[in-house]
Design a protein around this motif. Structure first.
Motif: not given
Lengths: 285, 452
Positions: A35-39, A65-67, A127-129, A168-172
């Motif tokens: 699963k993707p990881l939301l950090v 991917l730089q948002c 994949l780094l979002i 997948v790593v998503l950062t917020s």
């Protein structure tokens, strides 16, 4: 990819990323459950670094991917290379329309953007979002298909499914509440400030020239600052900067004048500097 | 699934308890949690805790509810400690040593001993239990402060710069011990009364779901800390609403630039961005004791949002009204003292100390009428309890006529409006009144009602 949680800690540490048990456990689960990881967490605690460290451990390519506000499909997923298509059409004057049509919507004219890049090909990828919260709500909808099924639909080509799932790593930074739908698809990890012992190890690792006793004092002062009610508390990145500053200044112990003259490295608001000066008795000489 | 029998039930009741605290956890997450248990095994409790947190939680604030609930469903042990606690002095002795060494594991064991030795009350099986309050009253860890400090100092050798931090550090360790005692007492009670009930009632819910009117001091402090992040979120939401509201003439340059990808044919016209009008805001807050927690929080929130508006003016009243905009601006660095400063420096009370809506609203309409104009949105904050005096409806009517919109945010439960001395229904006929009991409700309302 990993055999156990300890394995995660050890291998991340080998790349220079010291993970807390929470971080190591969640990375291990993200890998196991696919699963993707939301950090989430304050700025400067190593959210982006985590993705880089995982990529290094897995010997995978890091796709980033730089948002930002206004990022859209053509920046995140794919885009047709219009200029090249036009050239192709004008170059092949004698062809029939059918030949041209099948040709210009081929792989050659597809510009892949990070999300599509990450799910194509057989080599391992991370994949780094980054800063997902900066993107608009519509982009989240775009992410849902990619993150839950690891596939992308291009109308002219069909659905492209990942043969090898990326990590997948998503950062917020939580400047906007991400939608429930996106959160549901991810494992959630909050990286907070590390405890004293871990932070000391991080400082020692990143600033090897600093002696043990000074590193201990540095971490204790930062801990005290974090306990104050400041507008922007110092993060791990600031701790390391401060340690480097002290090293560059050749200070071997902390005293009032050293701390007062370097407080600007740790605190970024004048209000905070004043408050900390008062609380740490820096005026009393 | 190869998890041992019983774990599945325990997991589902844990999820049930979390749902009772308002977390939205679907079946999918429960299944993920079970898979996490399978992957991690049951050998290490802390790993299990992190694994379940990663799969079940969706946000940062939920963690403080999750941890105590987890402690109840996956307890560290069963029953009391092996050896019964020795005397009180002996326990304090060992506790001082543990605090000086910052030995968390030992502190945990001592917390268990302390609850076992000093926390029990009642003798009959129905009425007995374990009290953390009683334990702490008898062990009194806070009185160990000076001793621990001297202990550490003696061991540390030469006093350096960091010496001045010591006292605060010891205080934080003592607070950690108090939390351990509370968790231990909860665990012991749960063994007796049933886990599910304690998990639902005994664990404090997240700060944004606490009623303003019943929030304790530390909960209000916690809420104040959320003001800045919340303001940032609301600002983003307002900006998005503004963008969507933008209409106007065509921006030729950007339209042509965008048409390049379609071979020079302008398929998608780009509209010129409308300059934001930045509306004005007036806040009229009841700051009397009963609702001051709510008013404080809202004032701080609006102050944090002030960049979004061309003008924000804040007025406070109990039975007289006075402008506090300046106090609020200067007070941004010290939100705790805000209420005290308003009471001290602004003239919000005359003759007596109880709130009088009629008088205050009337005075506002008289003295500050020029503050309200056709671009102004007015928010009135208060419980509309007039202490049996005249509600002053003509003044409200007058304000409502001048302003663009008037909203009334009432921190009382809707079902109690109109009971006793509440004039809420009368006001609600004149202006739009919303129930606003928790920080969560407030942020939803502010996001929806604030003008763009």
């Amino acid at each position: 990819m990993f055999t156990s949680v300890d394995d995660v800690s050890a291998r991340l540490a080998a790349t220079g990323y010291l993970a807390s048990p929470a971080v190591a456990t969640t990375v291990f689960l993200a890998d196991r459950l696919g699963k993707p990881l939301l950090v989430e967490g304050p700025a400067g605690v190593g959210k982006t670094e985590l993705a880089k460290a995982v990529a290094e451990v897995a010997q995978a390519r890091l796709v980033r991917l730089q948002c930002y506000e206004g990022v859209d499909e053509s920046r995140a997923l794919y885009e047709w290379n219009h200029a090249k298509q036009l050239l192709r059409i004008s170059a092949g004057r004698d062809e029939t329309w059918d030949e041209t049509r099948t040709d210009i919507f081929g792989e050659e004219f597809l510009l892949t953007r990070p999300l599509l890049t990450a799910i194509r090909g057989d080599d391992p990828k991370v994949l780094l979002i980054d800063e997902t919260d900066k993107a608009d709500v519509e982009v989240e909808g775009l992410l849902l298909e990619v993150l839950s099924d690891f596939q992308v639909t291009v109308p002219e080509l069909g659905t492209i499914t990942a043969t090898r799932r990326p990590f997948v790593v998503l950062t917020s930074n939580a400047s906007r509440e991400l939608s429930e739908a996106l959160r549901r698809r991810c494992l959630f990890l909050h990286i907070g400030f590390p405890d004293e012992e871990l932070e000391r190890r991080i400082v020692r690792l990143k600033v090897p020239g600093l002696d043990e006793a000074l590193a201990r004092s540095v971490v204790r002062v930062v801990g005290a600052l974090r306990a104050m009610d400041l507008r922007k508390v110092p993060s791990v990145a600031e701790t390391i900067d401060w340690a480097r500053t002290l090293l560059a200044l050749g200070a071997d112990t902390l005293d009032e004048s050293v701390v007062r003259s370097t407080l600007g490295v740790l605190l970024k608001h004048q209000d905070d500097v004043l408050k900390a000066t008062a609380k740490l008795d820096l005026d009393a000489l | 699934m190869t998890t041992p029998a019983g774990v599945a039930e325990r997991l589902t009741s844990l999820v049930g308890a979390l749902r009772a605290h308002g977390m939205r956890i679907g079946t999918g997450e429960s299944v993920d949690a079970a898979r996490a248990v399978e992957a991690l095994g049951l050998a290490d409790r802390e790993l299990l805790r992190e694994g379940l947190a990663a799969t079940l939680l969706h946000g940062t604030g939920q963690r403080q509810v999750f941890d105590p609930v987890f402690d109840l469903y996956f307890p560290r042990g069963v029953g009391g400690p092996e050896q019964p606690a020795a005397g009180r002095e002996d326990l304090r002795e060992r506790l001082a040593a543990a605090l000086a060494a910052d030995d968390r594991a030992l502190m945990l064991r001592l917390a268990a001993e302390a609850v076992d030795g000093f926390g029990g009350y009642g003798s009959s099986p129905e009425s007995d239990g374990w009290s953390s309050y009683q334990t702490l009253e008898r062990v009194r860890p806070q009185t160990l402060m000076a001793r621990v400090r001297d202990d550490v100092r003696a061991r540390g050798g030469a006093p350096g710069f960091t010496d001045r931090l010591l006292e605060d550090e010891v205080r934080r360790r003592i607070d950690a011990f108090r939390a351990m005692v509370a968790a231990e007492a909860r665990r012991r009670v749960a063994e007796r009364r049933g886990r599910d009930e304690i998990a639902r009632r005994g664990v404090r819910t997240t700060a944004d779901r606490v009623d303003f009117l019943f929030a304790g001091r530390d909960q209000l402090a916690e809420l104040r800390r959320t003001v800045q992040p919340l303001a940032r979120k609301l600002a983003t939401r307002l900006a998005a609403r503004r963008r969507r509201a933008s209409r106007g003439s065509i921006d030729l340059r950007r339209t042509l630039r965008g048409s390049l990808s379609t071979g020079g044919v302008p398929m998608r016209p780009v509209l010129r961005r409308r300059r934001p009008a930045r509306p004005e805001l007036v806040l009229l807050c009841d700051v009397s004791g009963s609702v001051s927690g709510f008013s404080d929080f809202t004032m701080l929130l609006v102050q944090a949002l002030h960049e979004q508006f061309s003008k924000v003016r804040v007025f406070a009243f109990v039975n007289r009204v006075d402008e506090v905009t300046g106090l609020l601006e200067r007070g941004a660095a010290d939100p705790e003292g805000l209420a005290a400063r308003i009471q001290g420096e602004a003239g919000v009370t005359g003759y007596h100390g109880s709130s009088d809506y009629g008088m205050a609203l009337g005075e506002f309409a008289e003295r500050y009428e020029e503050a309200v104009g056709p671009r102004t949105t007015v928010f009135v904050l208060g419980d509309a309890r007039t202490n049996m005096s005249d509600p002053g409806l003509p003044a409200v009517r007058r304000i409502a006529r001048r302003a663009r919109r008037v909203y009334w945010l009432n921190p009382e439960q809707r079902s109690r409006w109109g009971t006793g001395d509440s004039a809420a229904p009368a006001y609600a006929e004149l202006v739009e009144m919303h129930e606003c009991r928790t920080a969560r409700q407030l942020s939803a309302l502010v996001g929806r009602l604030l003008p763009v």
